[in-house]
Write a protein that holds these residues in place. Structure first.
Motif, PDB file in Angstrom:
ATOM      1  N   ILE A  79       0.828  -1.208   0.000  1.00  0.00           N
ATOM      2  CA  ILE A  79       0.000   0.000   0.000  1.00  0.00           C
ATOM      3  C   ILE A  79       0.862   1.259   0.000  1.00  0.00           C
ATOM      4  CG2 ILE A  79      -1.985  -1.083   1.120  1.00  0.00           C
ATOM      5  CD1 ILE A  79      -1.018   0.058   3.773  1.00  0.00           C
ATOM      6  N   ASP A  80       2.135   1.131  -0.396  1.00  0.00           N
ATOM      7  CA  ASP A  80       3.011   2.302  -0.368  1.00  0.00           C
ATOM      8  C   ASP A  80       2.618   3.345  -1.410  1.00  0.00           C
ATOM      9  OD1 ASP A  80       3.793   0.176  -2.045  1.00  0.00           O
ATOM     10  OD2 ASP A  80       5.731   1.125  -2.399  1.00  0.00           O
ATOM     11  N   HIS A  81       1.760   2.982  -2.349  1.00  0.00           N
ATOM     12  CA  HIS A  81       1.295   3.928  -3.354  1.00  0.00           C
ATOM     13  C   HIS A  81       0.032   4.650  -2.909  1.00  0.00           C
ATOM     14  CE1 HIS A  81      -1.036   0.263  -3.895  1.00  0.00           C
ATOM     15  NE2 HIS A  81      -1.979   1.005  -4.461  1.00  0.00           N
ATOM     16  N   ALA A  82      -0.602   4.155  -1.827  1.00  0.00           N
ATOM     17  CA  ALA A  82      -1.908   4.662  -1.410  1.00  0.00           C
ATOM     18  C   ALA A  82      -1.758   5.824  -0.439  1.00  0.00           C
ATOM     19  CB  ALA A  82      -2.703   3.543  -0.746  1.00  0.00           C
ATOM     20  N   PRO A  83      -2.822   6.645  -0.307  1.00  0.00           N
ATOM     21  CA  PRO A  83      -2.786   7.725   0.687  1.00  0.00           C
ATOM     22  C   PRO A  83      -2.614   7.150   2.085  1.00  0.00           C
ATOM     23  CG  PRO A  83      -4.644   7.985  -0.796  1.00  0.00           C
ATOM     24  CD  PRO A  83      -4.083   6.616  -1.052  1.00  0.00           C
ATOM     25  N   MET A  84      -2.075   7.964   2.974  1.00  0.00           N
ATOM     26  CA  MET A  84      -1.841   7.538   4.348  1.00  0.00           C
ATOM     27  C   MET A  84      -2.510   8.527   5.276  1.00  0.00           C
ATOM     28  SD  MET A  84       1.860   7.043   6.139  1.00  0.00           S
ATOM     29  CE  MET A  84       2.109   7.058   7.908  1.00  0.00           C
ATOM     30  N   LEU A  85      -3.296   8.019   6.217  1.00  0.00           N
ATOM     31  CA  LEU A  85      -3.942   8.911   7.163  1.00  0.00           C
ATOM     32  C   LEU A  85      -2.891   9.626   7.998  1.00  0.00           C
ATOM     33  CD1 LEU A  85      -7.050   6.982   8.529  1.00  0.00           C
ATOM     34  CD2 LEU A  85      -6.935   8.690   6.719  1.00  0.00           C
ATOM     35  N   HIS A  86      -3.238  10.808   8.484  1.00  0.00           N
ATOM     36  CA  HIS A  86      -2.274  11.595   9.238  1.00  0.00           C
ATOM     37  C   HIS A  86      -2.058  11.026  10.634  1.00  0.00           C
ATOM     38  CE1 HIS A  86      -5.875  13.267  11.108  1.00  0.00           C
ATOM     39  NE2 HIS A  86      -6.292  13.634   9.909  1.00  0.00           N
ATOM     40  N   ALA A  87      -1.011  11.507  11.251  1.00  0.00           N
ATOM     41  CA  ALA A  87      -0.662  11.045  12.591  1.00  0.00           C
ATOM     42  C   ALA A  87      -1.636  11.578  13.619  1.00  0.00           C
ATOM     43  CB  ALA A  87       0.754  11.505  12.950  1.00  0.00           C
ATOM     44  N   ARG A  88      -1.777  10.852  14.727  1.00  0.00           N
ATOM     45  CA  ARG A  88      -2.484  11.360  15.883  1.00  0.00           C
ATOM     46  C   ARG A  88      -1.465  11.677  16.949  1.00  0.00           C
ATOM     47  NH1 ARG A  88      -5.366   8.358  12.055  1.00  0.00           N
ATOM     48  NH2 ARG A  88      -7.588   8.423  12.489  1.00  0.00           N
ATOM     49  N   ASP A  89      -1.832  12.554  17.842  1.00  0.00           N
ATOM     50  CA  ASP A  89      -0.962  12.890  18.949  1.00  0.00           C
ATOM     51  C   ASP A  89      -1.840  13.001  20.193  1.00  0.00           C
ATOM     52  OD1 ASP A  89       1.206  13.518  20.416  1.00  0.00           O
ATOM     53  OD2 ASP A  89       1.489  15.522  19.611  1.00  0.00           O
ATOM     54  N   ILE A  90      -1.222  12.975  21.363  1.00  0.00           N
ATOM     55  CA  ILE A  90      -1.967  13.034  22.607  1.00  0.00           C
ATOM     56  C   ILE A  90      -1.794  14.404  23.240  1.00  0.00           C
ATOM     57  CG2 ILE A  90      -2.268  12.004  24.869  1.00  0.00           C
ATOM     58  CD1 ILE A  90      -2.966  10.217  22.496  1.00  0.00           C
ATOM     59  N   ASN A  91      -2.873  15.172  23.304  1.00  0.00           N
ATOM     60  CA  ASN A  91      -2.830  16.467  23.960  1.00  0.00           C
ATOM     61  C   ASN A  91      -3.282  16.352  25.405  1.00  0.00           C
ATOM     62  OD1 ASN A  91      -2.022  17.863  21.590  1.00  0.00           O
ATOM     63  ND2 ASN A  91      -4.102  17.683  20.822  1.00  0.00           N
ATOM     64  N   LYS A  92      -4.332  15.625  25.613  1.00  0.00           N
ATOM     65  CA  LYS A  92      -4.802  15.302  26.962  1.00  0.00           C
ATOM     66  C   LYS A  92      -5.174  13.828  26.917  1.00  0.00           C
ATOM     67  CE  LYS A  92      -6.805  19.855  27.939  1.00  0.00           C
ATOM     68  NZ  LYS A  92      -6.706  20.463  26.608  1.00  0.00           N
ATOM     69  N   VAL A  93      -4.687  13.081  27.896  1.00  0.00           N
ATOM     70  CA  VAL A  93      -4.829  11.627  27.849  1.00  0.00           C
ATOM     71  C   VAL A  93      -6.281  11.206  27.671  1.00  0.00           C
ATOM     72  CG1 VAL A  93      -4.566   9.504  29.189  1.00  0.00           C
ATOM     73  CG2 VAL A  93      -2.732  11.174  29.141  1.00  0.00           C
ATOM     74  N   LEU A  94      -7.192  11.869  28.316  1.00  0.00           N
ATOM     75  CA  LEU A  94      -8.575  11.423  28.281  1.00  0.00           C
ATOM     76  C   LEU A  94      -9.422  12.147  27.248  1.00  0.00           C
ATOM     77  CD1 LEU A  94      -9.273  10.818  32.058  1.00  0.00           C
ATOM     78  CD2 LEU A  94      -8.460   9.256  30.318  1.00  0.00           C
TER      79      LEU A  94
END
Length: 379
Positions: A79-94
């Motif tokens: 799937i290296d030719h396919a779009p990739m969803l963006h990263a997530r990050d943690i701003n507040k754990v909950l």
């Protein structure tokens, strides 16, 4: 230091935790022990290590390693030719929804996606839970025949006292499968309690030796859920252990016991996919999980950073987290069972429902453990 707004709500969640999540546990006592330990630490997170880790090239190597791993996983999945969803990050754990605003593409700097080093301080006072099995083997791929969303984990161990990686550690992980059942254990609250064949099952369990940067990598699956708990993976570090000829660990000390979690929005998405969707046990969201709440209240960010390898979660995830620990700490762990060439042996004194938790080590209980462990090692 990372702090979570809403400490009152977290404390309330902790005090109202369900009793059936880990049968026989004294949750309040163990929670108080862990909180006391965390508060006694001179360094409660890795913020004081930033300058050292930057100077020794830790961050640059981590970013490069993560980017190269994702590129390899996408190639292997075709799937290296396919779009990739963006990263997530943690701003507040909950928080239930905290996506990064930076979509990933070929022009996106690797540091934008893979530079996050949210850390989790894992104290030896947190519980191993009722499903730890001693005697699992060293391996990277622990999936076996289980089905679910593929997850490659990059876990890095940093010594909070020296701000250096810990290349001498062995990191062990285990989790339930997509429908909430742990391998290696036969007992109440874990699938079919009468299925003794599950004692022979080793899926989603294993350990790895850390490399010179204190990094271990596992190919596993996103875990499902079971009664009273949010989706999580258990981690235990072993210091000073040696590896037997049969690729199992011997000796050493256990310096930390912890659990890592997932973004709630990710879990909500995965719960719509089979076989996760077939699990009829009531779901426990992150904000209602007492152990996750306590970690957040004491400064932990114990949720993995991750990227989706393709344009849907079924195509797999790559996740990473930095684990801060004091290798001088020591804790004895109570296994639910031991595993060896002859299969699994249930521990009659540990990790089971009953009036005593943990079991009283020494005397008859300790003799039973030694006898069972020797039978396993003999095969």
């Amino acid at each position: 230091m990372f702090r979570v707004i809403g400490a009152i709500a977290l404390a309330a969640a902790l005090l109202s935790s369900t009793s059936f999540a880990h049968p026989g546990h004294d949750h309040k006592h163990e929670a108080a022990q862990r909180r006391e330990y965390i508060e006694s630490l001179e360094q409660k997170d890795l913020g004081h290590c930033a300058e050292t880790l930057m100077a020794n090239g830790h961050y640059e190597r981590a970013i490069k390693r993560r980017a190269e791993t994702v590129a390899r996983l996408r190639r292997e999945a075709g799937i290296d030719h396919a779009p990739m969803l963006h990263a997530r990050d943690i701003n507040k754990v909950l928080n239930t929804n905290h996506r990064s605003n930076n979509p990933w593409n070929a022009q996106t700097p690797d540091s934008t996606v893979f530079g996050s080093n949210k850390s989790c301080i894992l104290a030896p006072e947190i519980i191993e839970g009722p499903y730890y099995v001693s005697g699992e083997v060293m391996r990277t791929n622990i999936v076996e025949n289980e089905k679910g969303v593929p997850l490659t984990l990059d876990l890095q161990l940093i010594d909070t006292t020296t701000c250096q990686p810990i290349p001498t550690a062995h990191l062990e992980i285990w989790s339930c499968n997509s429908t909430g059942v742990y391998s290696g254990v036969a007992g109440q609250g874990n699938g079919n309690a009468n299925d003794l064949n599950n004692l022979k099952n080793t899926a989603l369990r294993g350990f790895q030796a850390a490399n010179s940067d204190g990094v271990v990598t596992f190919d596993t699956l996103v875990p499902g859920h079971y009664a009273g708990r949010a989706n999580h993976i258990h981690v235990v570090s072993h210091i000073g252990a040696t590896i037997r000829a049969n690729n199992t660990l011997q000796g050493g000390t256990i310096s930390h016991i912890g659990q890592i979690y997932f973004d709630q929005s990710l879990i909500d998405s995965i719960n719509t996919i089979a076989p996760y969707s077939t699990n009829r046990i009531a779901k426990t969201p992150n904000r209602s999980d007492s152990w996750m709440a306590q970690g957040a209240a004491t400064g932990d960010d114990d949720v993995i950073n991750y990227v989706v390898l393709g344009n849907q979660v079924q195509e797999g995830l790559f996740g990473w987290i930095t684990l801060g620990m004091d290798p001088r700490a020591s804790r004895r762990i109570t296994p639910a069972a031991w595993y060896g060439e002859g299969g699994g042996i249930k521990n009659p004194a540990g990790s089971q429902p009953g009036p005593v938790w943990p079991p009283p080590w020494g005397g008859e209980a300790e003799n039973r453990e030694a006898e069972a462990e020797s039978k396993v090692l003999e095969g």
